[in-house]
Design a protein around this motif. Structure first.
Motif, PDB file in Angstrom:
ATOM      1  N   ILE A  49      30.583  24.624  56.549  1.00  0.00           N
ATOM      2  CA  ILE A  49      31.778  25.453  56.744  1.00  0.00           C
ATOM      3  C   ILE A  49      32.272  25.975  55.392  1.00  0.00           C
ATOM      4  CG2 ILE A  49      34.184  25.456  57.519  1.00  0.00           C
ATOM      5  CD1 ILE A  49      32.124  25.342  59.795  1.00  0.00           C
ATOM      6  N   LYS A 109      34.911  28.671  55.507  1.00  0.00           N
ATOM      7  CA  LYS A 109      36.262  29.161  55.801  1.00  0.00           C
ATOM      8  C   LYS A 109      36.843  28.284  56.898  1.00  0.00           C
ATOM      9  CE  LYS A 109      38.561  33.259  57.780  1.00  0.00           C
ATOM     10  NZ  LYS A 109      38.298  34.621  58.340  1.00  0.00           N
ATOM     11  N   GLY A 149      39.568  26.575  59.691  1.00  0.00           N
ATOM     12  CA  GLY A 149      40.291  27.141  60.823  1.00  0.00           C
ATOM     13  C   GLY A 149      40.413  26.175  61.983  1.00  0.00           C
ATOM     14  N   ILE A 183      39.056  28.485  66.711  1.00  0.00           N
ATOM     15  CA  ILE A 183      38.270  29.635  66.275  1.00  0.00           C
ATOM     16  C   ILE A 183      37.597  30.286  67.484  1.00  0.00           C
ATOM     17  CG2 ILE A 183      36.262  30.335  64.885  1.00  0.00           C
ATOM     18  CD1 ILE A 183      36.938  27.868  63.076  1.00  0.00           C
ATOM     19  N   HIS A 232      33.020  31.824  59.592  1.00  0.00           N
ATOM     20  CA  HIS A 232      33.500  30.569  59.006  1.00  0.00           C
ATOM     21  C   HIS A 232      32.367  29.754  58.380  1.00  0.00           C
ATOM     22  CE1 HIS A 232      37.683  30.661  60.644  1.00  0.00           C
ATOM     23  NE2 HIS A 232      37.104  31.556  61.428  1.00  0.00           N
TER      24      HIS A 232
END
Length: 281
Positions: free
Chosen positions: A131, A133, A135, A138, A146
């Protein structure tokens, strides 16, 4: 871009592999390949560099896990239709989730320890998703945004601890050294389709696993979205996405398990290879 970490355990430095297969040092650009250094912005900054101007690393240093300071090491069970069939299990209706403890993480070519009192230590080549990004909640359509990249993982497993000793799978999955990761993190842009990759594993030169990620039951966008319904995903988290058929447990007529002194060699198309010697803990 192939990102890596090199050096002695606990002292790894960030680097990348250049077009000639040499390691270039990234210490002046990032502290480690962890956390926000794996964000889309950070990856884009690294990709903008003149690779040939980066310091060249001499010699042949040990490769460490290709991601540092991993927060969550999340694994998916029975995620290949042909692997579920070899174990006699039903196709899962939802992803099966378990964890490896971060103390299991080692470099791609480090020794794998057979735990004390182990009778059924097994192998599993798997595609790792890193990963970049974070979140929560999602959307599946946005899930690949991501992902920082992909890597090879050996989901080493002790089947008696996992299946016969009661409770969850985790006790047979998280023993020390049961999570070799690497050799490098290949950024998402270099892999056209992560669901069309050949993956394989050999023990002492005998090919046991020979599969393709196309037989995944739950593909990567589904997994990222699904997991994010139950936990926040954070930069540097690693998802191990399941294994194809050919594990020792599934061999007929008698299962085959690891013993000290054997060599595992495994790889995934475009993502490199690992090699581990098994030793007694």
């Amino acid at each position: 871009m192939k990102l890596l970490r090199y050096g002695e355990p606990g002292q790894e430095r960030p680097g990348l592999l250049d077009s000639n297969g040499r390691i270039r040092d990234l210490t002046d650009l990032i502290g480690d390949l962890s956390g926000t250094a794996l964000s889309p912005e950070s990856i884009a900054h690294l990709q903008s560099q003149d690779v040939n101007s980066l310091p060249l690393v001499e010699g042949n240093p040990r490769l460490g896990p290709c991601v540092g300071k991993i927060g969550k090491f999340i694994c998916i069970g029975l995620n290949y239709a042909d692997h579920a069939a070899e174990t006699g299990a039903d196709i899962p209706k939802e992803p099966i989730i378990f964890n490896k403890w971060t103390s299991a993480i080692v470099g791609p070519n480090d020794n794998v320890e057979i735990p004390r009192n182990s009778k059924k230590t097994d192998w599993e080549v798997e595609l790792g998703v890193v990963i970049g990004k974070g979140g929560r909640y999602i959307d599946e359509a946005d899930a690949l945004e991501h992902v920082a990249g992909y890597c090879v993982i050996n989901d080493v497993s002790e089947r008696e601890f996992q299946i016969e000793r009661g409770g969850t799978w985790d006790k047979g999955k998280g023993c020390d050294t049961f999570g070799p990761i690497g050799p490098w993190l290949v950024t998402r842009d270099e892999i056209a389709d992560p669901h069309q990759l050949n993956l394989w594993l050999e023990v002492d030169g005998k090919r046991y696993q020979n599969g393709n990620t196309r037989t995944m039951i739950f593909q990567i966008p589904k997994l990222v979205s699904y997991l994010s319904q139950f936990m926040s995903l954070q930069p540097g988290d690693v998802i191990s996405t399941g294994t194809p058929p050919g594990v020792g447990l599934g061999i007929k007529p008698e299962p085959v398990f690891l013993r000290a002194g054997q060599t595992m060699r495994l790889g995934i198309e475009g993502l490199g290879e690992q090699q581990q010697l098994t030793v007694d803990a």
